[in-house]
Design a protein around this motif. Sequence first.
Motif, PDB file in Angstrom:
ATOM      1  N   MET A 110     -17.425   6.564 -17.718  1.00  0.00           N
ATOM      2  CA  MET A 110     -16.872   5.865 -16.569  1.00  0.00           C
ATOM      3  C   MET A 110     -17.967   5.157 -15.770  1.00  0.00           C
ATOM      4  N   MET A 111     -19.136   5.807 -15.685  1.00  0.00           N
ATOM      5  CA  MET A 111     -20.243   5.223 -14.916  1.00  0.00           C
ATOM      6  C   MET A 111     -20.882   4.029 -15.624  1.00  0.00           C
ATOM      7  N   THR A 112     -20.774   3.996 -16.954  1.00  0.00           N
ATOM      8  CA  THR A 112     -21.466   2.946 -17.714  1.00  0.00           C
ATOM      9  C   THR A 112     -20.525   1.840 -18.186  1.00  0.00           C
ATOM     10  N   LYS A 113     -19.317   1.785 -17.639  1.00  0.00           N
ATOM     11  CA  LYS A 113     -18.368   0.750 -18.077  1.00  0.00           C
ATOM     12  C   LYS A 113     -18.907  -0.655 -17.844  1.00  0.00           C
ATOM     13  N   ARG A 114     -19.642  -0.837 -16.768  1.00  0.00           N
ATOM     14  CA  ARG A 114     -20.183  -2.160 -16.469  1.00  0.00           C
ATOM     15  C   ARG A 114     -21.630  -2.317 -16.924  1.00  0.00           C
ATOM     16  N   ALA A 115     -22.157  -1.316 -17.541  1.00  0.00           N
ATOM     17  CA  ALA A 115     -23.541  -1.383 -18.040  1.00  0.00           C
ATOM     18  C   ALA A 115     -23.563  -2.130 -19.374  1.00  0.00           C
ATOM     19  N   PRO A 116     -24.746  -2.529 -19.852  1.00  0.00           N
ATOM     20  CA  PRO A 116     -24.849  -3.164 -21.174  1.00  0.00           C
ATOM     21  C   PRO A 116     -24.252  -2.273 -22.261  1.00  0.00           C
ATOM     22  N   ARG A 129     -23.430   3.282 -25.754  1.00  0.00           N
ATOM     23  CA  ARG A 129     -23.625   3.926 -27.062  1.00  0.00           C
ATOM     24  C   ARG A 129     -24.494   5.173 -26.958  1.00  0.00           C
ATOM     25  N   TRP A 130     -25.283   5.290 -25.889  1.00  0.00           N
ATOM     26  CA  TRP A 130     -26.157   6.452 -25.714  1.00  0.00           C
ATOM     27  C   TRP A 130     -25.468   7.610 -25.004  1.00  0.00           C
ATOM     28  N   VAL A 131     -24.256   7.395 -24.523  1.00  0.00           N
ATOM     29  CA  VAL A 131     -23.530   8.455 -23.816  1.00  0.00           C
ATOM     30  C   VAL A 131     -23.322   9.697 -24.698  1.00  0.00           C
ATOM     31  N   PRO A 132     -22.946   9.547 -25.992  1.00  0.00           N
ATOM     32  CA  PRO A 132     -22.771  10.753 -26.811  1.00  0.00           C
ATOM     33  C   PRO A 132     -24.010  11.637 -26.867  1.00  0.00           C
ATOM     34  N   PHE A 133     -25.200  11.029 -26.916  1.00  0.00           N
ATOM     35  CA  PHE A 133     -26.417  11.847 -26.964  1.00  0.00           C
ATOM     36  C   PHE A 133     -26.608  12.609 -25.661  1.00  0.00           C
ATOM     37  N   ALA A 134     -26.355  11.944 -24.533  1.00  0.00           N
ATOM     38  CA  ALA A 134     -26.489  12.623 -23.238  1.00  0.00           C
ATOM     39  C   ALA A 134     -25.545  13.822 -23.173  1.00  0.00           C
ATOM     40  N   ALA A 135     -24.324  13.652 -23.682  1.00  0.00           N
ATOM     41  CA  ALA A 135     -23.355  14.747 -23.674  1.00  0.00           C
ATOM     42  C   ALA A 135     -23.790  15.875 -24.602  1.00  0.00           C
ATOM     43  N   VAL A 136     -24.316  15.519 -25.772  1.00  0.00           N
ATOM     44  CA  VAL A 136     -24.768  16.529 -26.728  1.00  0.00           C
ATOM     45  C   VAL A 136     -25.950  17.316 -26.153  1.00  0.00           C
TER      46      VAL A 136
END
Length: 322
Positions: A166-172, A177-184
């Motif tokens: 939700m926070m990166t919807k307006r980001a590049p 694509r890096w969100v899954p790694f942050a969650a893992v």
Amino acid sequence: MEADLSGFNIDAPRWDQSTFLGRVKHFFNITDPRTILVPERELDWAKAMVEKGRVGAVPPGTPVEQLLYAKKLYDSAFHPDTGEKMNVIGRMSFQVPGGMIITGFMLQFYRTMPAVIFWQWVNQSFNALVNYTNRNAASPTSLRQMAVSYITATTTAVATAVSMNMMTKRAPPLVGRWVPFAAVAAANCVNIPMMRQQELIQGICVKDRNHNEMGHSRRAAAIGITQVVISRIAMAAPGMILLPVVMERLEKLRFMKRIRVLHAPLQVLLSGCFLIFMVPVACGLFPQKCELPVSYLEPELRDSIKAKCEEPVPYVYFNKGL
């Protein structure tokens, strides 16, 4: 060649475990994904050979290569503490086939909320099983503790992924694509300690260099679990950080736009290429048999060791798990 087995120690690692390269070679050997295809009867044969090797009952003329192969199968499939056969999915040798499928799909299906929630749930279910399978088995974990650990880790991963999405919807696009790694990474910091919380509560079994039990240490457990968390994050990092960059570039190519159906299989395949190397490298970051100065232990355990041992014991050793 035939073996002179008089001085052969089947439990001695083939490579020096005090060096990073030696540990990587060791884990390349025992995390070989081909071992998951070995029939049950062959694994039972390997265990029987290892047990015979430990008591010096190996049949005369047995080739060294056969003993080393038996030890490879034994290390890949049987728990180092209990000697029990581990479930296939929880073995470190299953990390490449299991991890590549889950990682590939997590990286491919990161745009929609249902897909994010589903694949984070699948990943944490897989991780929970791996963490339980590779724990230090000297500290039993109840069914209730396992359930709480699983729910907590899964909730953490999903919450991290959803909030960051939700926070990166307006980001590049690459940031998304890096969100899954942050969650893992966030979930690993919860999943592993929670699944092995009994070690933190009651302590982990520590022994002297002659394998005599010296007691249980919570400080040793904290060190071992911290090292496992670092290793698991390191295992996932290269693929989940670099692969999105690669795919971001590839998807701009004309021929890639025409074969969108192959994007997910391609990510799975590339994830496997990363994991083939990163599983042994990450496992080899720290020795599996940890050495800890007695002076670092809890005061009561330190005093107990001094009282029961006539000679000074400078270090204790414990299995940190994987």
